[in-house]
Structure formats: structure tokens, C-alpha cells
Design an enzyme around this catalytic site. Sequence first.
Site, PDB file in Angstrom:
ATOM      1  CD  GLU A 192      -3.143  -1.156   2.144  1.00  0.00           C
ATOM      2  OE1 GLU A 192      -2.816  -0.386   2.971  1.00  0.00           O
ATOM      3  OE2 GLU A 192      -3.949  -2.069   2.054  1.00  0.00           O
ATOM      4  CD  GLU A 276      -4.811  -6.029   3.174  1.00  0.00           C
ATOM      5  OE1 GLU A 276      -3.318  -6.064   3.076  1.00  0.00           O
ATOM      6  OE2 GLU A 276      -5.044  -5.272   4.135  1.00  0.00           O
TER       7      GLU A 276
END
Length: 801
Positions: A192, A276
Site C-alpha cells: 500500500e 487484500e
Amino acid sequence: MDDRVGRRRGAWRTAVSAAVVAVVAAAAVLTGHAEPARAATAITVNGASGGRTFDGVGAVSGGGGNSRLLIDYPEPQRSDLLDYLFKPGYGAAMQLLKVEIGGDTNSTSGAEPSHEHTRGSINCNRGYEWWLMEQARTRNPSIALAGLVWGAPGWIGNGNFWSTDSIDYLVAWLDCAATHGLTISYLGGWNEKGYNATWYKNLRAALNSRGYGAVKIVASDDFGWAAADESLRDPAFANAVQVFGSHYVCGYRSAQSSCPSSANAISTGKQLWASENGSDDYNAGAAALARGVNRGYLDGRMTGYINWPAIAAITPNIPWATTGVAVAQQPWSGAYSIGRSAWVMAQTTQFTAPGWRYLDGSSGYLGGNRNNGSYVSLRSPSTSDWSTVVETMDAGAAQTLDLTVTGGLSTGVVRVWSTNVRSSNPADHFVRGGDITPVGGRFSLTVQPGHVYSITTTSGQGKGTATSPAAGTLRLPYADTFDSYATGRQARYLMDQQGSFEIAGCAAGRAGQCVRQMSDQAPIYWTSGQAEPYALLGDLSWRNYTVSSDVLLEKPGYVQLVGRANTYNHQGPQNLNGYYFRVTDGGAWSIRSNNTSGDWRTLASGATSALGTGRWHTLALKLDGSTLTASVDGAAVGSVSDSTWVAGQIGYGTGQGVTAQFDNLSITPGDGSGSPTGEIRSASANRCLDVNGASQADGAVVQIWDCNGGANQRWTLGANNQLTVYGNKCLDVPGTASGSRARIMSCTGGGNQQWRVNADGTIVGVASGLCLDVNGQGTANGTAVQIWTCNGGSNQQWVRG
């Protein structure tokens, strides 16, 4: 409906009417009732249909130390949990396992140790992820393993992750995996944190040149598909990356009703993953999981689905303490719980395998309407076996499915398994119904709302039968000399939240093993909060105790003992509810308080003899009611009165970059008598059980509120199991169902006014068997108090004053 479909249906309906009756009856058995069905939906399961190759469904271990306590579970519970996660034909049967490449820094629910704390000093046995991957691979030799970085030691690139250092660091991690006999299939970049195309190209070249050409690179494990867009502009980047993975493609913590990728991502022809998802409660998130697994492929052609996390093997005060597919918060008692999400996952994983192929023409939305539910069909690459997974999460009524099997697929016996996601009764999860024998490759099935169904020609499915023991507290006294552990491992129950506390040989001539804080500089952080190293241990119900430990500073700075530690802010892990006893090498000491907002308060301070460096000393912090007393080498250096924190864990801490050692941990209980009358505090919110508005009227509701010493917050536990306030009003619930709100009523002696106050901090209704619970895990003033199924949450733990 197309007229041709109607004519086709009519031509064979009579021939299969007996089968239809049998299937509807089977569906009634699965669900306990048979509702009137809507107009039938025709599904042709055609083995000749085109479609992408299925990569699997699995979960993440990491992004926080969410698996930390699993390795500390006793047998047989530890093996039972591992079986529920990974064993085919038993539980969730995960097909993908992505693990965090530890970086000595908090990455949501704790920190994981790095294999290379300092440049060139590599230890391939640190932490528990190697062990977990070995256990997963033992149970399922076909499981695909993936690695990903969240944070990293600060030496890498002098703080710049996108550097040659990080590439060497990842290759070293792959080398470590090889020493454990583990083959890593997939490797990511930086979780991320965007992407650097040049870095990915360099990583590919390094992997190819160092014997890891078969490892597939995943980019970029962020939100959105910008990396896929870049690959269309940069052919070299496209050649470097084999999988494009995006997070929360259906929306963050959403219902997962719509799960698109992008036209560019699809046009790359690469494997696409929902890499995810989740971050949801292990039970409440099951419906979203059921939608997302199917709809990620239907909406975005994503062939891999990874839930965050695999398991919540952390204590209830740690952020995200009930996420995953199972919860395991008490290694000392062996207690655990398997969630509905495990059985939803099993509805796909136990009926497919990576390498199977989606059948696009045999997948879609029931009746063309998302609200009716979705279905995906897949076939084996080597046999005529097939499976169709149907979810009806949003359906309002039963539906009949008319299935036709063609295209070289087996038309033999069909097995049907189902999970009622709306039911909290484990008996309704992963249930096998009656087998079906198609007639001419055709049969019908009635499906109920809120279910997942797996319709399959495969066999070998099963539902594990292991059960959890009862929960219990970690009793005091507790002690650990740390001498029984191997170097590089973590001490039992000690959970890193920042930095890395691991076993090392003791310094300064002391024999045996000690705990050493290993991180010698600020890391490359993943969270926004730049916390100093600390680790926690223990039970949230611990209240009056003395924590003592030998300490040794290896360099100038300070060490800390932590007491009554509770919740911390997951975006700012340095913001922890608790007390700290801090001592510097120069002898400056302080007793401090912190909270989740980072409001540090120095309660007392002073100076004592210098600790120096390379010398052993003994620190102790005694917490006795509101009296906090700090000692160095057996002599009290200061005492203060503060009642902000009433219960919680102990911990070790150091200053940033300060390496230090700890030995001979001892936690001894206080007298523990307690007054039968006093406040009752929520362990999660640290607010008092309170009668709204200080009302004394029957029916006045109970809530949590700032503790203020008022009569409406002073409760007496009587010999008859009643909790009374004002001397004549009893804590009462109007029923026995979950969600019944607590109130006060004139005492009657009824079972709905009787409570068991347990050692683990729970308060359980005698009539209902349910726990006194703060609604929605809320912490704000005025949050309702109710009864709810006991789940081990900190919002169901109370501390008596």
C-alpha cells in the site's frame, strides 16, 4: 425468459420430476425449511466454455502480528487450529497464504521481526512465519506461498525502500525460505505504498539472475490498478510483473456487492488478484466474503482472493482482535473459535483447486439480478469434475435453479453442501445435503436466501470436529527466566508491538538467555505513528500486581516497564492506554501515563543512581489500586496516586534505536481482595457501568460513562448473585436474547437479575448464559450495554473497583 428456454425446460421437466422433488427435499433438510421458490433460473454448466485459470482463495498472516499467539498454543489445540486453517477437507482449506516479511515495525496489529535487523546479519529462524508456512505446507503441499513487505529496518536504502538494498533484502528472505524447504511462488513490493516501475524491473532481473526466475512478482498491492495502467505504457515493466494485485476492490470493509477491476487491467492478460480484502469480523464478515469471492471474478476477472487476515491470534486489546476466519486469544487456556467466514471460504476451497478453469458462460448473477445472488462454475483441468458455487446473500426468497451439464463434464452423482450465513448455529454451517443423480445431465435445486451452496462432482470434503476448551485467565503469579528458548525466537506470550524483542545470550557475564530489543535505529515505518519499541504480555483482567525485571542498557537511552496496558491506536501504535516506569542510563526516572490520543502525562519523576550501560539492574512497578510505586534495585524511588487505568497487561519498552536486555520477568499479584461495592469499568473503554441520567426509576437503561464516583456508578455484588445499585435496584435484562438491553429494576430474585462475575473479567447472565457487552465495541459516553453471545472481546470484560 427466452421462449426457447421455456420449451427446452418443458421437454425434460417430467423426466426429472422425481429428482426435483428429491433435491427440494434435500434443500429443506439443509435449511430446516423450504420457502416458496421464485421462477426458476436456468444454468448451463458447459465444460467447453472459456475462462481464466483459478489461482485460489486464501488469507494473509501479517500486516500486523495477527498470528503471533498461534505458535504458543498448547497441543492439541494448536494443531486443531492449523487444521481448520489449512488442512484440505477439514476447514477453510486455504489455497494461498501470503505472509509478512517482517520489518521490526508495527504494521497494524503488532510488529514482526526482520530476518536482517542490521546489514549483513541474517538469521533465517526469527519469528513464526517460517513455522506457519511449514505447517501450512505440511497440511496442504499444494498451497501457494507469497511474501510481502509492510515496513523494513531503517538501514535499507538509508530509509528509502525503493533501493537496491531492499532487492537484496528480499532475495535474502527467499534464501531463508529455501533453508526451510519452502518454495515461494509470489513476491510483492511494498504494501500500500504505491510502486516504482524501475525498482520492479530491477527486482525481476535480480530474481532471474539469482535462481528465482520462477517466482512471480505481484504489483502493486495498493488500492486501484495504476500499476496495470503503467504496464501498458512500459513494456519492460509489463514483462517484469506477472500478477496485478489490488486491495479492497469491492470497497474497504464493504458488503463486497460490486467488485470491478479495470478495462486496462483485464486487457493486460495478466493474472489479476483481489490481493487484500476483508478486515472484517470472523463471523459478521462472512456475507461480504461470500459475495466477494464470486463477484471478484464476475465483475473484474480476478482469479485470486486473499482475506486479511488469516486468524486473530492476538489478545483482545490489540487492534482488529476478531478479524480473519478464526479467533485465538488465549494460548494459556487453549480456547479458540472458528468463524462463519471459515465455512464460507471452505465452500470454494474444498470444491476447487488452483489450476482449475472458470467457465465464463456458466457463471453470472441469478436471474440476471445482483440482489438474487451470484454463481461461478469451474472445471478440473485433468478430469471431467466440476463445481458451481452459489451465494444468495441478498435474496429475499427461495429460488429454483435448473441446471444442465454439458461440454464433456461429468453427468454423474452431484453432491450439495451449504452454509447458512445468517445463522449463528454451527450446525447450520458446512452441511452436506442429499446427493443428486442428474437425468440426462439435468437436475434442479432450490436454494434459500442467505446461503452459500457448493454443487459438485468432487468428493473428499469434510467438516472438522475438534472443539475448543473453556476460556480462562492467565493466572498470577507469572514468571519467565527466558532460559528455555532458542536464540532468535520470541518469548512465550510476549507480543512485539514495535521494534523486535527476541531471545539472545545474556550480556555482561550473565549465563543463560535473555530478551533483547534488537532494532538499533528507526525503521521504515508502515503506520503513520512513529512508535518506540515495546512489547506486551498478559491478561487484560490483571489489576493489582507488581511487575519486576532485570534490565541492561547496551547504549545510552532508557528502558521502560509498562503496566495496566490496554488498547492502542492502530494508526498510531505509540498511543497506548497504560502506565510506564522509565529509567535512563543517567538515572533519571519517571512514572508516566499515556492514552490512545497520545496524551502523555508525567505523574512523578526524579533521579536515582545512574544505570549506566552494560550493567544489570532490577526495575519494578507496583500497581495497587490507585497507588503506583516504582523501584530500582529493591529501593523505592517514587510513588504517585492515579486511577486512570485500572487493569491490563505488562510490557517491556526502550527508546528509539536503543538496544537493551531483559531477564527474570516476574509478575506477582496484589492482595486481590477488592471491595464488594464500587465501580465496574469496561476493560475496552475504561468507562464505568452507569445508570443513564442517575435515574432510580425501574426500567432506566444502563450505559458506559466517564467514571465520576456517582451513586449511579457504584455497584454491589451480593451473595445471591445480584448486582445492585442505590442499595435496592438490580441490574436486569428483559429477556435472554442477544441484544437485550441492560436496565435497572426493583430486585425480584429472578434469574434475569442474577450474574456470574468470572475471573476472566466477564459478567454472565445466569438465565441467558450471555455476556454483559458494550454494544458494537463502542467506547464513547452513552454507548448502550446489553447481553450478547460471549466471544472473548474486550468489550465483554469488566474490572471491578
